[in-house]
Design a protein around this motif. Structure first.
Motif, PDB file in Angstrom:
ATOM      1  N   THR A 159       0.843  -1.196   0.000  1.00 52.30           N
ATOM      2  CA  THR A 159       0.000   0.000   0.000  1.00 52.30           C
ATOM      3  C   THR A 159       0.882   1.251   0.000  1.00 52.30           C
ATOM      4  OG1 THR A 159      -0.169   0.196   2.417  1.00 52.30           O
ATOM      5  CG2 THR A 159      -1.781  -1.201   1.331  1.00 52.30           C
ATOM      6  N   TYR A 160       2.015   1.156   0.684  1.00 52.97           N
ATOM      7  CA  TYR A 160       2.980   2.270   0.669  1.00 52.97           C
ATOM      8  C   TYR A 160       3.482   2.496  -0.749  1.00 52.97           C
ATOM      9  CZ  TYR A 160       7.395   4.733   1.545  1.00 52.97           C
ATOM     10  OH  TYR A 160       8.427   5.615   1.514  1.00 52.97           O
ATOM     11  N   LEU A 161       3.776   1.368  -1.417  1.00 48.48           N
ATOM     12  CA  LEU A 161       4.269   1.476  -2.798  1.00 48.48           C
ATOM     13  C   LEU A 161       3.211   2.052  -3.731  1.00 48.48           C
ATOM     14  CD1 LEU A 161       6.359  -1.603  -3.931  1.00 48.48           C
ATOM     15  CD2 LEU A 161       7.059   0.759  -3.693  1.00 48.48           C
ATOM     16  N   VAL A 162       1.942   1.665  -3.522  1.00 52.06           N
ATOM     17  CA  VAL A 162       0.877   2.187  -4.379  1.00 52.06           C
ATOM     18  C   VAL A 162       0.856   3.709  -4.314  1.00 52.06           C
ATOM     19  CG1 VAL A 162      -1.635   2.359  -4.666  1.00 52.06           C
ATOM     20  CG2 VAL A 162      -0.593   0.123  -4.349  1.00 52.06           C
ATOM     21  N   GLY A 163       0.893   4.246  -3.093  1.00 48.99           N
ATOM     22  CA  GLY A 163       0.878   5.708  -2.929  1.00 48.99           C
ATOM     23  C   GLY A 163       2.096   6.357  -3.539  1.00 48.99           C
ATOM     24  N   ASN A 379      -6.268  -5.668   5.805  1.00 50.00           N
ATOM     25  CA  ASN A 379      -5.404  -4.533   6.072  1.00 50.00           C
ATOM     26  C   ASN A 379      -6.195  -3.229   5.946  1.00 50.00           C
ATOM     27  OD1 ASN A 379      -2.984  -3.563   6.918  1.00 50.00           O
ATOM     28  ND2 ASN A 379      -2.061  -3.457   4.891  1.00 50.00           N
ATOM     29  N   GLY A 380      -7.474  -3.278   6.303  1.00 49.35           N
ATOM     30  CA  GLY A 380      -8.311  -2.081   6.234  1.00 49.35           C
ATOM     31  C   GLY A 380      -7.713  -0.952   7.059  1.00 49.35           C
ATOM     32  N   GLN A 381      -7.091  -1.332   8.183  1.00 48.94           N
ATOM     33  CA  GLN A 381      -6.462  -0.322   9.045  1.00 48.94           C
ATOM     34  C   GLN A 381      -5.145   0.148   8.426  1.00 48.94           C
ATOM     35  OE1 GLN A 381      -7.564   1.027  12.170  1.00 48.94           O
ATOM     36  NE2 GLN A 381      -5.810   2.343  11.795  1.00 48.94           N
ATOM     37  N   GLU A 385      -2.936   3.923   6.055  1.00 49.36           N
ATOM     38  CA  GLU A 385      -1.992   4.663   6.896  1.00 49.36           C
ATOM     39  C   GLU A 385      -0.765   5.129   6.128  1.00 49.36           C
ATOM     40  OE1 GLU A 385      -1.138   1.809   9.869  1.00 49.36           O
ATOM     41  OE2 GLU A 385      -3.085   1.962  10.830  1.00 49.36           O
ATOM     42  N   HIS A 386      -0.534   4.560   4.961  1.00 49.71           N
ATOM     43  CA  HIS A 386       0.780   4.774   4.343  1.00 49.71           C
ATOM     44  C   HIS A 386       0.704   5.390   2.955  1.00 49.71           C
ATOM     45  CE1 HIS A 386       2.257   2.880   7.853  1.00 49.71           C
ATOM     46  NE2 HIS A 386       1.446   1.869   7.648  1.00 49.71           N
ATOM     47  N   GLY A 387      -0.349   6.178   2.728  1.00 52.64           N
ATOM     48  CA  GLY A 387      -0.338   7.002   1.534  1.00 52.64           C
ATOM     49  C   GLY A 387      -1.094   6.442   0.355  1.00 52.64           C
ATOM     50  N   GLN A 388      -1.977   5.466   0.614  1.00 54.03           N
ATOM     51  CA  GLN A 388      -2.749   4.927  -0.503  1.00 54.03           C
ATOM     52  C   GLN A 388      -4.032   5.735  -0.732  1.00 54.03           C
ATOM     53  OE1 GLN A 388      -3.710   0.370  -1.896  1.00 54.03           O
ATOM     54  NE2 GLN A 388      -4.259   0.898   0.143  1.00 54.03           N
ATOM     55  N   LYS A 389      -4.437   6.455   0.326  1.00 56.49           N
ATOM     56  CA  LYS A 389      -5.685   7.218   0.256  1.00 56.49           C
ATOM     57  C   LYS A 389      -5.408   8.541  -0.457  1.00 56.49           C
ATOM     58  CE  LYS A 389      -9.392   8.171   3.580  1.00 56.49           C
ATOM     59  NZ  LYS A 389      -9.239   9.365   4.413  1.00 56.49           N
ATOM     60  N   SER A 390      -6.423   9.035  -1.165  1.00 52.43           N
ATOM     61  CA  SER A 390      -6.194  10.184  -2.056  1.00 52.43           C
ATOM     62  C   SER A 390      -5.693  11.430  -1.328  1.00 52.43           C
ATOM     63  CB  SER A 390      -7.487  10.513  -2.793  1.00 52.43           C
ATOM     64  OG  SER A 390      -8.475  10.895  -1.859  1.00 52.43           O
ATOM     65  N   ASP A 391      -5.988  11.561  -0.036  1.00 49.44           N
ATOM     66  CA  ASP A 391      -5.606  12.787   0.664  1.00 49.44           C
ATOM     67  C   ASP A 391      -4.522  12.557   1.708  1.00 49.44           C
ATOM     68  OD1 ASP A 391      -7.221  11.189   2.168  1.00 49.44           O
ATOM     69  OD2 ASP A 391      -8.330  12.814   3.119  1.00 49.44           O
ATOM     70  N   LEU A 392      -3.937  11.361   1.727  1.00 50.65           N
ATOM     71  CA  LEU A 392      -2.956  11.059   2.768  1.00 50.65           C
ATOM     72  C   LEU A 392      -1.601  10.690   2.184  1.00 50.65           C
ATOM     73  CD1 LEU A 392      -4.941   8.929   5.399  1.00 50.65           C
ATOM     74  CD2 LEU A 392      -4.442  11.368   5.451  1.00 50.65           C
ATOM     75  N   LEU A 393      -0.577  10.981   2.959  1.00 47.63           N
ATOM     76  CA  LEU A 393       0.790  10.566   2.643  1.00 47.63           C
ATOM     77  C   LEU A 393       1.212   9.555   3.719  1.00 47.63           C
ATOM     78  CD1 LEU A 393       2.315  14.046   1.752  1.00 47.63           C
ATOM     79  CD2 LEU A 393       1.962  12.121   0.183  1.00 47.63           C
ATOM     80  N   GLY A 556       7.902   9.501  13.834  1.00 49.65           N
ATOM     81  CA  GLY A 556       7.540  10.816  14.359  1.00 49.65           C
ATOM     82  C   GLY A 556       6.110  11.231  14.075  1.00 49.65           C
ATOM     83  N   THR A 557       5.377  10.426  13.305  1.00 53.81           N
ATOM     84  CA  THR A 557       3.973  10.777  13.061  1.00 53.81           C
ATOM     85  C   THR A 557       3.109  10.076  14.096  1.00 53.81           C
ATOM     86  OG1 THR A 557       3.556   8.867  11.642  1.00 53.81           O
ATOM     87  CG2 THR A 557       4.401  10.843  10.571  1.00 53.81           C
ATOM     88  N   VAL A 558       1.798  10.332  14.001  1.00 58.15           N
ATOM     89  CA  VAL A 558       0.864   9.633  14.886  1.00 58.15           C
ATOM     90  C   VAL A 558       0.910   8.132  14.602  1.00 58.15           C
ATOM     91  CG1 VAL A 558      -1.577   9.339  15.416  1.00 58.15           C
ATOM     92  CG2 VAL A 558      -0.633  11.631  15.172  1.00 58.15           C
ATOM     93  N   ASN A 559       0.941   7.781  13.316  1.00 57.30           N
ATOM     94  CA  ASN A 559       0.984   6.364  12.919  1.00 57.30           C
ATOM     95  C   ASN A 559       2.428   5.880  12.915  1.00 57.30           C
ATOM     96  OD1 ASN A 559      -1.216   7.868  11.710  1.00 57.30           O
ATOM     97  ND2 ASN A 559      -1.799   5.984  10.705  1.00 57.30           N
ATOM     98  N   ASP A 560       3.069   5.866  14.066  1.00 52.56           N
ATOM     99  CA  ASP A 560       4.509   5.623  14.088  1.00 52.56           C
ATOM    100  C   ASP A 560       4.839   4.134  14.067  1.00 52.56           C
ATOM    101  OD1 ASP A 560       7.237   5.688  14.475  1.00 52.56           O
ATOM    102  OD2 ASP A 560       7.126   7.457  15.769  1.00 52.56           O
ATOM    103  N   TYR A 561       5.487   3.696  12.987  1.00 48.96           N
ATOM    104  CA  TYR A 561       5.883   2.291  12.851  1.00 48.96           C
ATOM    105  C   TYR A 561       7.386   2.120  13.104  1.00 48.96           C
ATOM    106  CZ  TYR A 561       1.624   0.363  10.587  1.00 48.96           C
ATOM    107  OH  TYR A 561       0.360  -0.102  10.297  1.00 48.96           O
TER     108      TYR A 561
END
Lengths: 775, 200
Positions: A159-163, A379-381, A385-393, A556-561
């Protein structure tokens, strides 16, 4: 059976075939202790057990895949993982059958126009044709004329790669994913209220609660393994409240089952809040310390007395009072919800009213008290989180935020001016295809021909595109409409992570090599990027290298992995993000310190006004049509409609209607909406409201619930209103047949997927729940 | 009731058929499920109930009692095995004798098949496949003490009555604590005779 909900996760235990290895009194493998091994332990038959997780829903049950000496997956073995403790549902048990299924695509399929037949070609030719089409369309109509649609069943790495692929290689703003149809309403509400987008509590908290409220979730069928937690709570004496227009398996034995009219959830919850306030059951201390906007919410709740809400929802007013007292008086109470309240044109608002209720009663961020949303897809969650959504990075960053854009451009090594702006949602992209604003599309791991609402519009949109490519391992209904189909791996042929409904990141392991001719999505995306001239940004030989970049990108983000590594995941059985450092234990429960992720640390309560659904009722269409899932199938059915056991369990969809309409079980019933009409066998049951019809949506036209649903969207989350539209039912002559799933040329459709079209319904209708007149 | 056995709790069943699918995965009859999943109140409720072999003990299981070929053997720990393939003649006596409707006949192979409590697993200290995967614990494998530790106040019954005949079983059924009936009335209302729905 360990009664302790916090039992340690298994550490690659294996089945001791020699009983002397099992401790005395062992009843099951779960207690067998096992032997930690550096390698997967092969037993004396040469069989290997590979620990992994299920590919289907958001519970992410652990399982072992059984691999034979030839390195082929051939079975499944329960696994004592922390999440499911050996439990599996029928989908999970049969999931392994996809891997070496005869319908698997093993060579790229290609055609230059939709009038031609597919022919099998080399990867080289398929990639070259795709790249030339991308270049042609983008040079003629601009970069944004090409879109990318990802999926939430992909590993987080993909999903990261898709974004990244969309924004760096395609340089288009049009990227979105099918999680847009799944739980973005909850995501929007969580962001607004808490500043963080995930469930607040782990599943194990359910075992500690005194009152469990489940809204709009058929847990027994859509998340079966979660029911062990529900029953665990009830064994301790917890009360169960279920809000659902149908009396589902989980509602059947609930203490209170509120069968409200579809599309009225926010009125119901606001009215429950009204009673809580009236009876002085609010936690004023908690509100004063931890929430903003309470006065406005309180004033709005005053407008929803039970008498008014009861009329809107079509339920007795006493039930509202009962729910309010049960929930508010419980020392610890939890609310979990799923698509039932999210698939609405007011989906975000519905979720906000649940948050308002939990906050007003102080049931947030404590063991056994809190708020959760159950993700539909594996992987709905993690998928958003990693930039696949149109408004997110990546890292849940906003693409509209200057600072966030700068951070990501630094990691990706591009100029901020090169990073496209926000795109549109999945359904909006289809509308743009109709209008020829988007002329080319790549779809990865999705099947909109079955899963998007208002099929006619979807078909038209896709047919209008000049070029369409799909990545899939079966020829889905959408792929059958494409110009190029890339055969890619199943979940068992690659490694990667997913985040389940509790935001626990788990690792899937590779159990077998892909069949010849099949490549990973990662390889295919990187290869396309290389041919598009962005190869230096896509030097990812495997999932691990993508994950390492993802970790850095989320740091450093909220979704910190950042603190999550493959090794840690294998050791612990899963870590809940945020996890900022490699010695951080993860965050299974949020808000324990009473602080949210907003700058002021408060819960931002939102005022919600109920409005009717977008599809108005009239004399022609007096009833509500609602859709959902059945236990044997998953989403668009592309993965499950080919597995014999699951087809046998649920061969075809049905229309669930109340006996008051005069239908007999199995009789053809025509369901008519403003978008079209289709004929289903009737499943006549008292377990549904008289004014409501239910159809499961896993099948393609002419048996597709989504040919009838409306493509109205929530203005904030852009989720379609699947759960309610106006309809009527009529007697009909003949039941519409279920088409066999498409197969590649030269393949014969798997015989077990050929559902008999002529047989009458088996005596036990689809779920064996229908009735005929009783003497 | 055996020491370690299956307890069936219909109240928890969600009708998901995980047990049915899991039973197919069992290596002793791969691809065929030996579990029957019944809907007990069709059209009124989604109530459902899995039936595994009850491993009767009274004094020997009815299926074994009527077998003319002595093909159905009972192990020392009370598990009624499926028919010994070297002896079974596929006569269906066991099918007719079983009050729970458990055994199945493979007509082509002329062989009886039924649940043998996953002997290939229980012999190694594993739980049967169905009870291992059951998401709700409607099928529970263990001792009655383990069951009661996990579910305080649970009541179980292992005697069923069919007309005049009482049958004691090795597999037990959870019964409503507030309405304990002993023995449990067995059988379901007749809904089908020779493939015809007789309720109409």
């Amino acid at each position: 059976m360990t009664a302790d909900p916090r039992a340690a996760a298994d550490r690659r235990t294996f089945i001791p075939l020699d009983p002397s290895l099992a401790p005395p009194g062992t009843r099951a493998f779960r207690d067998a202790g096992g032997i930690p091994a550096d390698q997967w332990h092969a037993d004396q038959n040469g069989e290997t057990l590979v620990p992994t997780h299920c590919c289907f829903c958001g519970v992410q049950c652990g399982m072992y895949l059984r691999v034979d000496r030839g390195g082929k997956v051939f079975g499944v073995e329960p696994r004592n993982h922390d999440i499911n403790r050996m439990r599996l549902c029928p989908k999970g048990i049969n999931a392994y059958q996809q891997v070496n299924h005869p319908d698997r695509l093993t060579a790229p399929l290609m055609r230059r126009s939709r009038d031609e037949e597919f022919r099998e070609v080399s990867w080289e030719e398929a990639l070259d044709f795709t790249v030339s089409e991308i270049k042609r369309i983008q040079q003629t109509h601009g970069n944004d004329a090409f879109g990318l649609l990802g999926g939430a069943s992909l590993f987080s790495e993909k999903t990261y790669l898709v974004g990244k692929f969309a924004r760096v290689a395609l340089k288009t703003r049009h990227v979105d994913y099918n999680g847009r149809l799944c739980m973005v309403s909850a995501a929007g509400a969580n962001k607004l209220a808490f500043g963080i987008d995930r469930a607040g509590n782990p599943f194990s908290d359910i075992l500690l609660t005194d009152c469990l409220l489940i809204a709009g979730s058929n847990v027994g069928e859509c998340f079966p393994v979660m029911t062990q937690y529900v029953w665990g709570a009830r064994d301790r004496g917890a009360s169960l409240i279920v809000i659902d227009p149908r009396e589902t398996a989980i509602a059947r034995t609930a203490d209170i089952h509120v069968a409200l009219k579809p599309g009225t959830d926010s009125a119901f919850f606001t009215s429950v809040l009204h009673v809580v306030i009236e009876e002085g059951l609010t936690d004023e201390n908690y509100l004063a310390a931890h929430a903003t906007g309470w006065e406005e919410v309180k004033a709005k709740a005053a407008e929803y007395p039970p008498s008014r809400a009861a009329a809107i929802c079509g339920i007795p007013a006493e039930q509202i009072v009962q729910v309010a007292r049960t929930f508010a008086r419980a020392p610890r109470a939890m609310a979990w919800h799923a698509r039932g309240i999210e698939h609405h044109s007011q989906g975000v608002e519905n979720c906000l009213t649940v948050i308002n209720l939990c906050t007003a009663t102080g049931h947030i961020g404590k063991p056994g008290a809190g708020y959760g949303t159950i993700t539909g897809q594996g992987n709905g969650q993690g998928g958003r989180e990693h930039g696949q959504k149109s408004d997110l990075l990546p890292g849940g960053r906003s693409i509209m935020n200057e600072e966030h854009r700068r951070q990501i451009c630094e990691i990706w090594g591009i100029e901020e001016s090169e990073l496209p702006a926000a795109g549109t949602s999945m359904m909006e992209m289809v509308w743009q295809m109709q209008r020829r604003e988007i002329r080319g599309l790549i779809g990865i791991c999705n099947n909109p021909f079955v899963s998007l609402p208002n099929y006619q519009v979807v078909k038209e949109g896709y047919d209008t595109t000049e070029f369409h490519a799909q990545f899939d391992f079966f020829l889905s209904e959408t792929a059958a409409n494409a110009h190029v189909v890339f055969p890619v791996t199943t979940w068992a042929e690659d490694e990667g992570v997913m985040a389940n409904a509790e935001a626990r990141v788990v690792k899937h392991n590779k159990a077998q090599d892909p069949p010849p001719g099949v490549r990973t999505d990662t390889w295919a995306m990187c290869e396309l990027a290389r041919r598009l001239g962005a190869g230096d940004k896509f030097d990812f030989p495997d999932s691990r290298s993508v994950f390492d970049e993802l970790r850095v990108a989320s740091a450093g983000t909220v979704n910190d992995y950042y603190g999550i590594t493959y090794e840690r995941l294998e050791e612990t059985g899963g870590i809940a993000w945020p996890c900022p450092t490699t010695d951080h234990p993860g965050t299974p429960r949020l808000f324990e310190d009473g602080k949210t992720y907003h700058p002021d640390g408060k819960i931002h309560l939102q005022v919600v006004e109920w409005h009717p659904p977008m599809d108005p009722y009239d004399d022609e269409h007096p009833m509500s049509l609602t859709t959902g899932r059945t236990v044997a199938h998953f989403l668009s059915g592309n993965q499950t409609r080919r597995l014999g056991a699951l087809v046998e369990q649920t061969p075809r969809p049905w229309a669930e209607v109340h006996p008051s309409h005069g239908f007999r079980n199995g009789e053809p019933v025509r369901v008519v909406t403003r978008r079209g009409s289709e004929v289903f066998p009737a499943l006549v049951t008292e377990a549904i409201r008289p004014d409501t019809v239910f159809i499961p949506y896993h099948w393609p036209v002419p048996t597709a619930a989504n040919a009838l649903t409306i493509d109205a969207l929530d203005p904030r989350s852009k989720i379609p209103e699947y759960k309610v539209c106006a309809c009527r039912i009529e007697h009909a002559e003949r039941i519409d047949e279920v088409p066999a799933p498409p197969v590649a040329p030269g393949h014969v459709a798997y015989p077990e997927t050929q559902v008999s079209r002529t047989d009458p319904l088996p005596p036990t209708a689809p779920q064996g729940r229908g009735t005929s007149e009783r003497s | 009731m055996m020491g370690r056995t299956i307890f069936i709790d219909p109240g928890r069943c969600i009708g998901c058929q995980a047990c049915v699918s899991a039973c197919r995965e069992c290596d002793s009859h791969r691809g065929k499920s030996m579990i029957h999943l019944d809907y007990t109140d069709e059209g009124h409720s989604v109530a459902s109930l899995p039936t595994v072999c009850m491993h009767c003990e009274d004094p020997v299981a009815p299926c074994a009692e009527v077998c003319p070929a002595d093909a159905i053997l009972v192990t020392a720990d009370g598990v009624v095995q499926q028919a010994d393939t070297t002896r079974c003649i596929g006569c269906s006596n066991c099918v007719n004798a079983c009050p729970f409707g458990v055994p199945k006949i493979d007509l082509q192979a002329k062989l009886q098949m039924k649940c043998n409590l996953c002997y290939d697993r229980t012999a190694y200290g594993l739980a049967p496949m169905c009870a291992t995967v059951c998401p709700t614990g409607a099928l529970f494998y263990g001792t009655v003490e383990e069951l009661q530790a996990e579910r305080p106040g649970v009541q179980v019954a292992d005697t069923f009555v069919f007309g005049e005949t009482e049958v004691r079983t090795g597999v037990a059924m959870v019964v409503p604590a507030e309405r304990v009936q002993w023995p449990v009335p067995g059988g379901l209302p007749v809904v089908e005779i020779n493939g015809k729905d007789v309720r109409r």
